[in-house]
Scaffold this active site. Structure first.
Site, short mmCIF file in Angstrom:
data_model
loop_
_atom_site.label_atom_id
_atom_site.label_comp_id
_atom_site.label_asym_id
_atom_site.label_seq_id
_atom_site.Cartn_x
_atom_site.Cartn_y
_atom_site.Cartn_z
N PHE A 114 5.64 -7.01 -10.10
CA PHE A 114 6.39 -6.31 -11.15
C PHE A 114 7.18 -7.36 -11.91
N TYR A 149 -0.60 -18.51 -13.40
CA TYR A 149 0.73 -19.04 -13.08
C TYR A 149 0.84 -19.50 -11.62
N GLY A 171 -10.12 -0.26 -4.15
CA GLY A 171 -10.18 1.11 -4.64
C GLY A 171 -9.88 1.24 -6.12
N GLY A 175 -8.91 -0.94 -10.13
CA GLY A 175 -8.83 -2.13 -10.97
C GLY A 175 -9.96 -3.13 -10.79
N ASP A 181 -3.35 -1.72 5.51
CA ASP A 181 -2.29 -2.43 4.81
C ASP A 181 -2.46 -3.90 5.15
N ARG A 194 -4.02 0.68 1.01
CA ARG A 194 -3.09 1.58 1.73
C ARG A 194 -3.46 3.03 1.54
N SER A 227 16.25 -7.90 -5.04
CA SER A 227 16.76 -7.98 -3.67
C SER A 227 15.81 -8.87 -2.87
C1 HXC Z 1 12.68 -4.73 -8.99
C2 HXC Z 1 11.56 -3.63 -7.29
C3 HXC Z 1 10.65 -3.09 -8.24
C4 HXC Z 1 10.82 -3.44 -9.62
C5 HXC Z 1 10.11 -2.37 -6.26
N1 HXC Z 1 11.18 -3.16 -6.09
N2 HXC Z 1 9.76 -2.32 -7.55
N3 HXC Z 1 12.56 -4.44 -7.66
N4 HXC Z 1 11.84 -4.27 -9.93
N5 HXC Z 1 10.01 -2.99 -10.57
C6 HXC Z 1 11.85 -3.43 -4.84
C7 HXC Z 1 12.43 -2.17 -4.24
O1 HXC Z 1 13.68 -1.85 -4.79
C8 HXC Z 1 12.51 -2.54 -2.76
O2 HXC Z 1 13.64 -3.33 -2.48
C9 HXC Z 1 11.30 -3.43 -2.55
O3 HXC Z 1 10.94 -3.92 -3.86
C10 HXC Z 1 10.14 -2.66 -1.97
O4 HXC Z 1 9.85 -1.55 -2.81
P1 HXC Z 1 8.93 -0.35 -2.35
O5 HXC Z 1 8.72 0.53 -3.53
O6 HXC Z 1 9.47 0.25 -1.10
O7 HXC Z 1 7.59 -1.13 -1.95
P2 HXC Z 1 6.13 -0.62 -1.80
O8 HXC Z 1 6.04 0.88 -1.79
O9 HXC Z 1 5.52 -1.38 -0.67
O10 HXC Z 1 5.46 -1.07 -3.21
C11 HXC Z 1 5.04 -2.36 -3.44
C12 HXC Z 1 5.22 -2.77 -4.89
C13 HXC Z 1 4.46 -1.82 -5.87
C14 HXC Z 1 4.74 -4.20 -5.03
C15 HXC Z 1 6.68 -2.68 -5.25
O11 HXC Z 1 4.57 -2.28 -7.19
C16 HXC Z 1 3.00 -1.69 -5.54
O12 HXC Z 1 2.62 -0.89 -4.68
N6 HXC Z 1 2.12 -2.48 -6.20
C17 HXC Z 1 0.68 -2.51 -5.89
C18 HXC Z 1 -0.17 -2.69 -7.10
C19 HXC Z 1 0.26 -3.76 -8.08
O13 HXC Z 1 1.40 -4.23 -8.10
N7 HXC Z 1 -0.70 -4.14 -8.95
C20 HXC Z 1 -0.47 -5.09 -9.98
C21 HXC Z 1 -1.10 -6.38 -9.66
S1 HXC Z 1 -1.21 -7.22 -11.15
P3 HXC Z 1 15.02 -2.70 -1.88
O14 HXC Z 1 15.92 -3.87 -1.68
O15 HXC Z 1 15.50 -1.73 -2.95
O16 HXC Z 1 14.63 -2.00 -0.61
C22 HXC Z 1 -1.03 -8.85 -10.98
C23 HXC Z 1 -1.47 -9.58 -12.23
C24 HXC Z 1 -0.66 -10.72 -12.66
O17 HXC Z 1 -0.66 -9.35 -9.96
C25 HXC Z 1 -1.10 -11.38 -13.96
C26 HXC Z 1 -1.30 -10.52 -15.16
C27 HXC Z 1 -1.72 -11.23 -16.41
P1 NAP Z 2 -4.42 -3.01 -9.13
O1 NAP Z 2 -5.47 -2.06 -9.60
O2 NAP Z 2 -3.02 -2.51 -9.04
O3 NAP Z 2 -4.89 -3.59 -7.74
C1 NAP Z 2 -4.07 -3.90 -6.67
C2 NAP Z 2 -4.69 -3.30 -5.44
O4 NAP Z 2 -4.02 -3.80 -4.28
C3 NAP Z 2 -4.60 -1.77 -5.38
O5 NAP Z 2 -5.88 -1.24 -5.13
C4 NAP Z 2 -3.68 -1.49 -4.19
O6 NAP Z 2 -4.11 -0.31 -3.51
C5 NAP Z 2 -3.90 -2.75 -3.36
N1 NAP Z 2 -2.77 -3.02 -2.49
C6 NAP Z 2 -1.47 -3.22 -2.83
N2 NAP Z 2 -0.71 -3.43 -1.75
C7 NAP Z 2 -1.57 -3.39 -0.69
C8 NAP Z 2 -1.39 -3.54 0.71
N3 NAP Z 2 -0.18 -3.79 1.22
N4 NAP Z 2 -2.47 -3.44 1.52
C9 NAP Z 2 -3.69 -3.19 1.00
N5 NAP Z 2 -3.92 -3.05 -0.31
C10 NAP Z 2 -2.86 -3.14 -1.15
O7 NAP Z 2 -4.34 -4.30 -10.07
P2 NAP Z 2 -5.46 -5.31 -10.60
O8 NAP Z 2 -5.06 -5.69 -11.96
O9 NAP Z 2 -6.82 -4.79 -10.37
O10 NAP Z 2 -5.22 -6.58 -9.67
C11 NAP Z 2 -6.22 -7.07 -8.79
C12 NAP Z 2 -5.99 -8.53 -8.52
O11 NAP Z 2 -6.16 -9.29 -9.71
C13 NAP Z 2 -4.61 -8.88 -7.99
O12 NAP Z 2 -4.70 -9.92 -7.03
C14 NAP Z 2 -3.90 -9.40 -9.22
O13 NAP Z 2 -2.84 -10.25 -8.90
C15 NAP Z 2 -5.05 -10.12 -9.87
N6 NAP Z 2 -4.83 -10.36 -11.30
C16 NAP Z 2 -4.96 -9.34 -12.18
C17 NAP Z 2 -4.81 -9.60 -13.52
C18 NAP Z 2 -4.97 -8.53 -14.54
O14 NAP Z 2 -4.78 -8.79 -15.71
N7 NAP Z 2 -5.34 -7.32 -14.17
C19 NAP Z 2 -4.51 -10.88 -13.94
C20 NAP Z 2 -4.37 -11.91 -13.01
C21 NAP Z 2 -4.56 -11.63 -11.68
P3 NAP Z 2 -3.10 0.65 -2.70
O15 NAP Z 2 -1.96 0.93 -3.60
O16 NAP Z 2 -3.96 1.84 -2.36
O17 NAP Z 2 -2.71 -0.10 -1.46
#
Ligand code: HXC
Ligand code: NAP
Length: 281
Positions: free
Chosen positions: A99, A149, A18, A20, A67, A41, A107
């Site tokens: 993050f 990484y 949906g 990125g 999910d 989700r 935690s």
């Molecule tokens: C420390 C954190 C935190 C943060 C959450 N937690 N965010 N701890 N720093 N920034 C902890 C919370 O305190 C909690 O622990 C536990 O993680 C779960 O948090 P929730 O918010 O309840 O989880 P949830 O709603 O399921 O959210 C999942 C998430 C969130 C991963 C935390 O960021 C998310 O929804 N992300 C989806 C999209 C995403 O991350 N996209 C980026 C991908 S980029 P406790 O103990 O307090 O209960 C990528 C690229 C890499 O991967 C390379 C780039 C160059």
């Molecule tokens: P993004 O837009 O945040 O994409 C992450 C997606 O994952 C969101 O659409 C989110 O949607 C979904 N998601 C998270 N938790 C989920 C769950 N439990 N079940 C189903 N869907 C879930 O970030 P992005 O940058 O496009 O990242 C895409 C991929 O590229 C990831 O694997 C990331 O690690 C990789 N990557 C990205 C970069 C970069 O520079 N952007 C670099 C290296 C690797 P919902 O919140 O609706 O669930």
């Protein structure tokens, strides 16, 4: 890069489709004729994206809430897709959670959350579709989106790093095991490609973005279409003899960070002139 409808008649499931990069890949593959299924989700997000892709490409996009941590929902998900498109040919494990944080501040639940989305989420769907492909004798293709990484490790994103390493290992392990079923698994390790999800969480301060550019030999971030071309190739029959591979697309970022003397890039021409004179003395 591709012009024809090379994915006509194929159905590809994109997790996290949906937003990125998932959204970009889904759009590109849809334009190449694929039936696309996007899951995440947030139902409203995938539904809105599906409508926009359909309007753009004219090809069907099915949006379903799912999910990736929930194995029990997979049967239902599979049945819904099969009812709509009749078969499933490809899977992109793209959904992720991440993050930045010093590890000692995390935690165990923070670890669990990221590892469950990235690693379990990837092997749950791979396992379910693999069983289906083996039973139906379908030459399935899996593309795992990892990170650079995953190979090198990285501080400050440790839950993501260990989970992506597991996904990369899954790619290689199953490529060896399931090749006999004509199931292929490959991975892409992207460097920085701007997306809201990654940028908000990983580069919250603008100065972090500037420092990032300086680390990249090509001095720019990636363009989504560059990643989409690679994804389409790896999923397609053009890559039919390629499996278990990870392709890095990062403008040279990780190698620049790895080479012991690459820091010498910081020296100016004048510094080099001075050094040369010193050597000759
Ligand atoms: C420390 C954190 C935190 C943060 C959450 N937690 N965010 N701890 N720093 N920034 C902890 C919370 O305190 C909690 O622990 C536990 O993680 C779960 O948090 P929730 O918010 O309840 O989880 P949830 O709603 O399921 O959210 C999942 C998430 C969130 C991963 C935390 O960021 C998310 O929804 N992300 C989806 C999209 C995403 O991350 N996209 C980026 C991908 S980029 P406790 O103990 O307090 O209960 C990528 C690229 C890499 O991967 C390379 C780039 C160059
Ligand atoms: P993004 O837009 O945040 O994409 C992450 C997606 O994952 C969101 O659409 C989110 O949607 C979904 N998601 C998270 N938790 C989920 C769950 N439990 N079940 C189903 N869907 C879930 O970030 P992005 O940058 O496009 O990242 C895409 C991929 O590229 C990831 O694997 C990331 O690690 C990789 N990557 C990205 C970069 C970069 O520079 N952007 C670099 C290296 C690797 P919902 O919140 O609706 O669930």
């Amino acid at each position: 890069m591709f012009k024809g409808k090379i994915f006509n008649g194929k159905t590809i499931l994109v997790t996290g489709g949906g937003t990125g990069l998932g959204r970009s890949m889904a759009t590109y593959l849809s334009g190449l004729g694929a039936n696309i299924v996007i899951v995440s989700r947030k139902q409203e997000v995938v539904e809105a994206t599906a409508a926009e892709i359909e309007a753009q490409t004219g090809n069907p996009v099915l949006a379903l809430p799912h999910d990736v941590r929930d194995y029990r929902n997979i049967k239902k998900l599979q049945q819904t897709i099969l009812r709509r498109f009749g078969r499933i040919d490809g899977l992109i494990n793209n959904a992720a959670g991440n993050f930045i944080s010093p590890t000692e501040r995390l935690s165990y639940k923070a670890f669990d959350t990221v590892v469950d989305i990235v690693l379990k989420g990837s092997y749950y769907l791979t396992l379910a579709l693999g069983k289906y492909w083996i039973q139906e004798k379908i030459p399935g293709s899996v593309l795992n989106i990892v990170t650079t990484y995953a190979s090198t490790g990285s501080g400050y994103v440790v839950p993501s790093s260990i989970a992506k390493a597991g996904v990369l290992n899954l790619t290689r392990s199953l490529a060896a095991e399931w090749g006999k079923y004509q199931i292929r698994l490959n991975a892409i390790a992207p460097g920085p490609f701007p997306t809201k999800g990654a940028w908000e969480r990983l580069f919250p301060d603008p100065s972090m973005g500037e420092a990032l550019l300086n680390r990249i030999p090509l001095k720019r971030v990636g363009k989504h279409e560059e990643l989409c071309h690679l994804a389409a190739y790896l999923l397609s029959d053009y890559a039919a003899y390629m499996t278990g591979e990870v392709v890095t697309i990062d403008g040279g970022e990780w190698l620049a960070g790895a080479g012991e003397f690459n820091f010498l890039e910081q020296l100016s021409e004048q510094d080099w002139d001075a050094l040369q004179k010193q050597k000759k003395r």
